[in-house]
Motif scaffolding. Structure first.
Motif, mmCIF file in Angstrom:
data_model
loop_
_atom_site.group_PDB
_atom_site.id
_atom_site.type_symbol
_atom_site.label_atom_id
_atom_site.label_comp_id
_atom_site.label_asym_id
_atom_site.label_seq_id
_atom_site.Cartn_x
_atom_site.Cartn_y
_atom_site.Cartn_z
ATOM 1 N N TYR A 137 1.033 -0.790 -0.096
ATOM 2 C CA TYR A 137 0.157 0.107 0.196
ATOM 3 C C TYR A 137 0.621 1.320 -0.079
ATOM 4 N N THR A 138 1.335 2.060 -1.260
ATOM 5 C CA THR A 138 1.929 3.002 -1.117
ATOM 6 C C THR A 138 1.167 4.964 -1.554
ATOM 7 N N PHE A 139 1.382 5.407 -0.716
ATOM 8 C CA PHE A 139 0.970 6.939 -0.360
ATOM 9 C C PHE A 139 2.138 7.643 -1.109
ATOM 10 N N MET A 140 1.864 8.395 -1.763
ATOM 11 C CA MET A 140 2.510 9.861 -2.568
ATOM 12 C C MET A 140 2.006 10.824 -2.789
ATOM 13 N N PRO A 141 2.823 11.957 -2.143
ATOM 14 C CA PRO A 141 2.089 13.306 -2.335
ATOM 15 C C PRO A 141 1.632 13.323 -4.078
ATOM 16 N N LEU A 142 1.147 14.183 -4.897
ATOM 17 C CA LEU A 142 1.038 14.089 -6.332
ATOM 18 C C LEU A 142 1.669 15.375 -6.959
ATOM 19 N N ASP A 143 1.922 16.640 -5.856
ATOM 20 C CA ASP A 143 2.762 17.712 -6.288
ATOM 21 C C ASP A 143 4.277 16.996 -6.042
ATOM 22 N N LEU A 144 4.454 16.275 -6.216
ATOM 23 C CA LEU A 144 5.833 15.978 -5.411
ATOM 24 C C LEU A 144 6.518 15.152 -6.639
ATOM 25 N N ILE A 145 5.286 14.168 -7.376
ATOM 26 C CA ILE A 145 5.870 12.632 -8.330
ATOM 27 C C ILE A 145 4.982 13.309 -9.021
ATOM 28 N N PRO A 146 4.482 14.625 -9.811
ATOM 29 C CA PRO A 146 3.496 14.510 -10.921
ATOM 30 C C PRO A 146 4.036 13.112 -11.794
ATOM 31 N N ASN A 147 2.734 13.133 -12.947
ATOM 32 C CA ASN A 147 2.293 12.683 -14.225
ATOM 33 C C ASN A 147 3.024 11.087 -13.877
ATOM 34 N N LEU A 148 3.317 10.855 -12.788
ATOM 35 C CA LEU A 148 3.019 9.011 -12.842
ATOM 36 C C LEU A 148 1.673 7.898 -13.331
ATOM 37 N N GLN A 149 2.527 7.742 -14.249
ATOM 38 C CA GLN A 149 1.513 6.506 -15.119
ATOM 39 C C GLN A 149 1.420 5.685 -14.092
ATOM 40 N N MET A 150 -0.009 4.054 -15.293
ATOM 41 C CA MET A 150 0.474 3.139 -14.769
ATOM 42 C C MET A 150 1.386 2.230 -15.472
ATOM 43 N N SER A 151 2.081 2.531 -16.496
ATOM 44 C CA SER A 151 3.433 1.762 -16.674
ATOM 45 C C SER A 151 4.795 1.941 -15.975
ATOM 46 N N HIS A 152 4.634 3.114 -14.560
ATOM 47 C CA HIS A 152 5.998 3.845 -13.766
ATOM 48 C C HIS A 152 4.651 2.323 -12.728
ATOM 49 N N VAL A 153 3.934 2.190 -12.260
ATOM 50 C CA VAL A 153 3.253 1.452 -11.316
ATOM 51 C C VAL A 153 4.075 -0.294 -11.112
ATOM 52 N N GLU A 154 2.948 -0.476 -12.525
ATOM 53 C CA GLU A 154 3.623 -1.853 -13.053
ATOM 54 C C GLU A 154 4.873 -2.096 -12.413
ATOM 55 N N THR A 155 5.457 -1.549 -13.021
ATOM 56 C CA THR A 155 7.570 -2.049 -12.766
ATOM 57 C C THR A 155 8.205 -1.398 -11.394
ATOM 58 N N SER A 156 8.068 -0.146 -11.584
ATOM 59 C CA SER A 156 9.393 0.165 -9.795
ATOM 60 C C SER A 156 9.018 1.714 -10.530
ATOM 61 N N ILE A 157 8.187 2.230 -9.709
ATOM 62 C CA ILE A 157 8.388 3.651 -9.288
ATOM 63 C C ILE A 157 9.259 4.092 -9.205
ATOM 64 N N TYR A 158 10.472 4.017 -8.105
ATOM 65 C CA TYR A 158 11.566 4.274 -8.085
ATOM 66 C C TYR A 158 12.335 4.777 -8.961
ATOM 67 N N ASN A 159 12.868 3.662 -10.366
ATOM 68 C CA ASN A 159 13.434 4.317 -11.511
ATOM 69 C C ASN A 159 12.633 5.855 -11.890
ATOM 70 N N TYR A 160 11.231 5.438 -11.637
ATOM 71 C CA TYR A 160 10.620 6.988 -12.753
ATOM 72 C C TYR A 160 11.376 7.886 -11.879
ATOM 73 N N ILE A 161 11.262 7.774 -10.406
ATOM 74 C CA ILE A 161 11.471 9.129 -9.144
ATOM 75 C C ILE A 161 13.358 9.289 -9.671
ATOM 76 N N GLN A 162 14.148 8.852 -10.155
ATOM 77 C CA GLN A 162 15.368 8.874 -9.974
ATOM 78 C C GLN A 162 15.758 8.603 -11.499
ATOM 79 N N ARG A 163 15.433 8.339 -12.292
ATOM 80 C CA ARG A 163 15.851 8.558 -13.485
ATOM 81 C C ARG A 163 15.027 9.742 -15.070
ATOM 82 N N ASP A 164 13.565 9.433 -14.153
ATOM 83 C CA ASP A 164 12.748 10.136 -15.254
ATOM 84 C C ASP A 164 12.864 11.374 -14.422
ATOM 85 N N LEU A 165 12.910 11.909 -13.174
ATOM 86 C CA LEU A 165 12.154 12.712 -12.473
ATOM 87 C C LEU A 165 13.603 13.314 -11.761
ATOM 88 N N ARG A 166 14.495 12.587 -12.195
ATOM 89 C CA ARG A 166 15.780 12.823 -11.396
ATOM 90 C C ARG A 166 15.857 13.546 -10.302
#
Length: 235
Positions: A137-166
């Motif tokens: 069960y994961t909760f994240m602020p919308l303003d801090l992690i914008p544009n999160l997509q199902m493709s990220h949720v299905e794999t690794s949100i952490y990869n999106y945070i670090q690689r895409d959002l830097r």
């Protein structure tokens, strides 16, 4: 928040060597008077500095600056998420919920935001080597992690945070307890009525001290492993 101001100020002073390595910091009461804040605020700031590996508490002797210049970079970047902890193909994810909601008071407190702020509310089943093993069960602020997509949720949100959002994932406070599953968890994890789970509560922060995640992961015991290092501060 006041404790973050204290935390950032002390961290900057340590890195600028106002307080030298192995030097004792002022005690809690002195710091409270210096910053014009409560002892509780000082404790929260000092807890964060301990968590970051910048200072160490010595029982009955106060807080001291650690040799932060020798800290391994990996110490600050070891958080990677469930998906990255296993070999390719070992983990499959079933997304049970992916919605935007308003945070209630409990979730808001964990994320250091205001009740009513928008958050992602995510529930995922992790299937490891073919066995339903973890419900997250994961909760994240919308303003801090914008544009999160199902493709990220299905794999690794952490990869999106670090690689895409830097953004740099920095540290986490973790609590582990044993719990009984509810009916929903029994169904998804294929559990018997007398089963129990290992629950890992995690509040994770970025390198700017912003909390970006509060998660509750419930593991079947067969797929749970925890390792830590305990170091004595005695000389």
């Amino acid at each position: 928040m006041k404790y973050l101001v204290v935390y950032e100020t002390l961290k900057e002073e340590i890195f600028n060597e106002k307080y030298a390595i192995n030097e004792q910091l002022p005690n809690g009461r002195e710091l409270a008077e210096l910053f014009h804040v409560s002892m509780l605020t000082i404790k929260k700031a000092m807890d964060r500095l301990v968590l970051d590996g910048i200072i160490v508490r010595r029982r009955g002797d106060g807080s001291y600056v650690k040799d932060w210049k020798k800290m391994d970079v990996a110490q600050h970047n070891h958080l990677s998420g469930t998906f990255n902890q296993f070999s390719e193909g070992e983990v499959k994810t079933k997304v049970l919920k992916f919605e935007v909601e308003r945070a209630d008071e409990k979730i808001a407190a964990k994320l250091s935001i205001q009740a009513g702020d928008f958050i992602y509310a995510i529930t995922r089943l992790r299937i490891i080597r073919g066995i339903p093993s973890i419900i997250e069960y994961t909760f994240m602020p919308l303003d801090l992690i914008p544009n999160l997509q199902m493709s990220h949720v299905e794999t690794s949100i952490y990869n999106y945070i670090q690689r895409d959002l830097r953004l740099m994932v920095h540290s986490a406070v973790v609590k582990i307890t044993g719990v009984r599953p509810d009916d929903f968890e029994k169904k998804e994890l294929h559990l018997k009525s007398n089963s129990f789970l290992l629950q890992v509560d995690q509040v994770a922060s970025l390198d700017n001290s912003r909390v970006f995640e509060f998660s509750i992961a419930k593991h079947i015991p067969e797929e749970f492993e925890f390792e830590t290092v305990i170091v004595s501060n005695k000389k």
